[in-house]
Design an enzyme around this catalytic site. Structure first.
Site, PDB file in Angstrom:
ATOM      1  N   HIS A 173       0.895  -1.186  -0.118  1.00 28.14           N
ATOM      2  CA  HIS A 173      -0.074  -0.012  -0.155  1.00 28.14           C
ATOM      3  C   HIS A 173       0.970   1.244  -0.064  1.00 28.14           C
ATOM      4  O   HIS A 173       1.907   1.187   0.518  1.00 28.14           O
ATOM      5  CB  HIS A 173      -0.690  -0.024   1.167  1.00 28.14           C
ATOM      6  CG  HIS A 173      -2.060   0.887   1.351  1.00 28.14           C
ATOM      7  ND1 HIS A 173      -1.673   2.380   1.566  1.00 28.14           N
ATOM      8  CD2 HIS A 173      -3.404   0.585   1.007  1.00 28.14           C
ATOM      9  CE1 HIS A 173      -3.019   2.837   1.505  1.00 28.14           C
ATOM     10  NE2 HIS A 173      -3.918   1.965   1.265  1.00 28.14           N
ATOM     11  N   ASP A 250       2.140  -4.487   7.811  1.00 27.68           N
ATOM     12  CA  ASP A 250       1.090  -3.851   7.480  1.00 27.68           C
ATOM     13  C   ASP A 250      -0.114  -4.892   7.865  1.00 27.68           C
ATOM     14  O   ASP A 250      -0.350  -5.700   6.692  1.00 27.68           O
ATOM     15  CB  ASP A 250       0.960  -3.210   6.447  1.00 27.68           C
ATOM     16  CG  ASP A 250      -0.479  -2.763   5.792  1.00 27.68           C
ATOM     17  OD1 ASP A 250      -1.231  -2.669   6.643  1.00 27.68           O
ATOM     18  OD2 ASP A 250      -0.343  -2.055   4.625  1.00 27.68           O
ATOM     19  N   GLN A 253      -5.311  -5.505   6.483  1.00 25.23           N
ATOM     20  CA  GLN A 253      -6.154  -6.495   5.922  1.00 25.23           C
ATOM     21  C   GLN A 253      -6.061  -8.015   6.461  1.00 25.23           C
ATOM     22  O   GLN A 253      -6.749  -8.731   5.867  1.00 25.23           O
ATOM     23  CB  GLN A 253      -5.879  -6.718   4.265  1.00 25.23           C
ATOM     24  CG  GLN A 253      -5.976  -5.406   3.569  1.00 25.23           C
ATOM     25  CD  GLN A 253      -7.497  -4.970   3.500  1.00 25.23           C
ATOM     26  OE1 GLN A 253      -8.361  -5.544   3.715  1.00 25.23           O
ATOM     27  NE2 GLN A 253      -7.621  -3.485   3.227  1.00 25.23           N
ATOM     28  N   LYS A 276     -11.454  -0.535   9.321  1.00 26.96           N
ATOM     29  CA  LYS A 276     -11.363  -1.805   8.554  1.00 26.96           C
ATOM     30  C   LYS A 276     -12.109  -3.151   9.734  1.00 26.96           C
ATOM     31  O   LYS A 276     -12.271  -4.109   9.057  1.00 26.96           O
ATOM     32  CB  LYS A 276     -10.142  -2.138   8.106  1.00 26.96           C
ATOM     33  CG  LYS A 276      -9.778  -1.280   6.764  1.00 26.96           C
ATOM     34  CD  LYS A 276      -8.492  -1.649   5.981  1.00 26.96           C
ATOM     35  CE  LYS A 276      -8.282  -0.948   4.852  1.00 26.96           C
ATOM     36  NZ  LYS A 276      -8.193   0.561   4.842  1.00 26.96           N
ATOM     37  N   CYS A 419      -4.750   2.468  -3.940  1.00 28.01           N
ATOM     38  CA  CYS A 419      -3.818   2.935  -3.127  1.00 28.01           C
ATOM     39  C   CYS A 419      -2.306   2.012  -3.505  1.00 28.01           C
ATOM     40  O   CYS A 419      -1.551   1.804  -2.621  1.00 28.01           O
ATOM     41  CB  CYS A 419      -3.848   3.174  -1.716  1.00 28.01           C
ATOM     42  SG  CYS A 419      -5.073   4.517  -1.205  1.00 28.01           S
TER      43      CYS A 419
END
Length: 464
Positions: A173, A250, A253, A276, A419
């Protein structure tokens, strides 16, 4: 496209009477709506009736899902961009502002003490949710992007030198690329990028070979927001630590969709975003190992992050306060804690198991539509995709698809580069469409999407 007049969005709730935030929003109603003719129909896609799914049970908690958009029942398939919020989270936010709104860590009166207790309880809930060993390893930030920037500016500027290497992948991202570009320009560090293999997943063998004595940081995603693939973080951490490098994950997700245990992963830093994972916008968090946070200088200066302030110098608070300058997003943090409770009550293993099933169904049904190109690995016994598909339809722009799906069918998907411009360039496209699911989605949502997509493709192809 010239000559095609798109109607403006219109909204109609399917609930006939107002419902309080504190309600469970239990709505049962049958829907019928017109569509253009299509060779596919939801009735023919769905198999024989199955037991009530997690998605069907969860939907009662999400009032927003029970409405019409542009004359059709809303089908929300954009949870990778932001998730919807259950009633319990909305109630937690409203309760804070209605009953104990006050600043934290500063007042001795009841409201301030209550707000402080709930704010710090939320930190403990986040720590428990990802199995951090101590809640002081959780730093509240505005979002995951700020969390990565915190590490980049505080740890990166203090530890990276000319010639040091930071390893990333082309699938990151922008928030995990741009901060390191800025830091590398300031420090002389070198960014190295892992490309994709033939399965369109980051090449793990290449990553392992790239790690060397020059490597000081590996900054990678856990689950790709475009490819739906996942990385073996535990192995990557072992390889990085063998040469003394740190690892930043990261997890935007992954944390909302599966069990994430930071002690098991053993990563040095991990970031995630509240919005999220059923929480509000405006807040995210950084997990950092205690010894690293203690050694890092402040990211921002001001109130709250200090120990003592003199005219010629200041001393700083211990983490996490050191990195939380100014008045924080108090209500949002408390609501994030409520989101952690909500997800934990369902059970993250249950959510993940259900989403694996949904992911396979989404991929297989989408792949059945002619001229569709799905990015990322094919699902198999050894490959579990996240519950999202980025795709393109030959000859059609993804924004045209997304616009028609929304305005003619009430189906909400994402279009653009998500992104992840470097990844799209690597794939040889400027943009893609993306349908992404969460545990409140159902196979019927997927069926509605596929029928609407087939109709959309038919519409645009009629002009050729």
């Amino acid at each position: 496209m010239e000559g095609v007049a798109m109607k403006l969005p219109s909204f109609k709730t399917l609930s006939p009477t107002p419902i309080s935030v504190a309600s469970t929003f239990s709505i049962r109603r049958s829907f019928s709506f017109a569509r253009r003719s299509s060779s596919l129909s939801a009735a023919t896609i769905t198999a024989d009736s199955e037991p009530v799914s997690l998605g069907h049970r969860a939907r009662k908690d999400f009032r927003i899902l029970h409405q019409e958009v542009n004359g059709s029942k809303l089908v929300y398939l954009d949870s990778a961009a932001t998730s919807q919020k259950p009633a319990a989270v909305l109630e937690a936010l409203q309760t804070y502002y209605e009953f104990y709104n006050s600043n934290v860590h500063r007042g001795i009166h009841y409201l301030s003490a209550k707000a402080t207790d709930e704010f710090e309880l939320a930190r403990k809930k986040v720590a428990r949710f990802i199995n951090a060993s101590d809640s002081r390893e959780i730093v509240f930030t505005r979002n995951a992007t700020e969390a990565i920037n915190l590490v980049a500016y505080s740890w990166g500027l203090s530890n990276l030198k000319p010639g040091d290497e930071v390893i990333l992948t082309v699938a990151e991202h922008h928030s995990c690329i741009v901060p390191w570009q800025i830091v590398s320009q300031k420090t002389g560090a070198v960014l190295k990028f892992v490309t994709l293999n033939e399965d369109e997943t980051p090449d793990i063998d290449m990553l392992r070979e790239m790690i060397s004595e020059k490597t000081k940081l590996v900054a990678v995603h856990h689950v790709s927001n475009v490819l739906a693939s996942s990385l073996p973080i535990e192995e990557i951490v072992v390889w990085a630590h063998e040469v003394g490098a740190k690892v930043l994950v990261d997890a935007c997700q992954s944390v909302p969709h599966m069990v994430v245990d930071v002690q098991k992963l053993n990563a040095d830093f991990l970031v995630a975003s509240s919005h999220k994972m059923c929480g509000p916008t405006g807040i995210g968090f950084l997990y950092g190992k205690s010894d690293l946070l203690l050694a890092m200088p402040p990211f921002l200066g001001g109130g709250e992050m200090i120990s003592d302030v003199f005219l010629d110098h200041s001393t700083y608070a211990e983490p996490p306060s050191r990195f939380e300058a100014g008045t924080p997003a108090i209500g949002e943090a408390i609501a994030l804690g409520a989101a952690c409770d909500y997800l934990s009550d369902i059970g993250m293993p249950k959510i993940h198991e259900y989403e694996v099933e949904l992911a396979k169904y989404l991929y297989e049904t989408l792949a059945s539509v002619p001229d569709v190109r799905i990015y990322g690995p094919r699902p198999s016994e050894s490959v579990q995709r996240a519950a999202l598909c980025s795709f393109n339809v030959e000859g059609l722009h993804p924004t045209d698809l997304a616009t028609f799906l929304d305005q003619q069918h009430g189906v909400a998907i994402r279009s653009g580069h998500h992104c992840a411009q470097p990844l799209h360039r690597y794939l040889g496209v400027n943009a893609s469409a993306r349908a992404s699911l969460y545990f409140y989605n159902t196979k019927e949502d997927v069926d509605s999407f596929i029928v609407a997509l087939a109709d959309t493709v038919s519409f645009f192809n009629s002009f050729k």
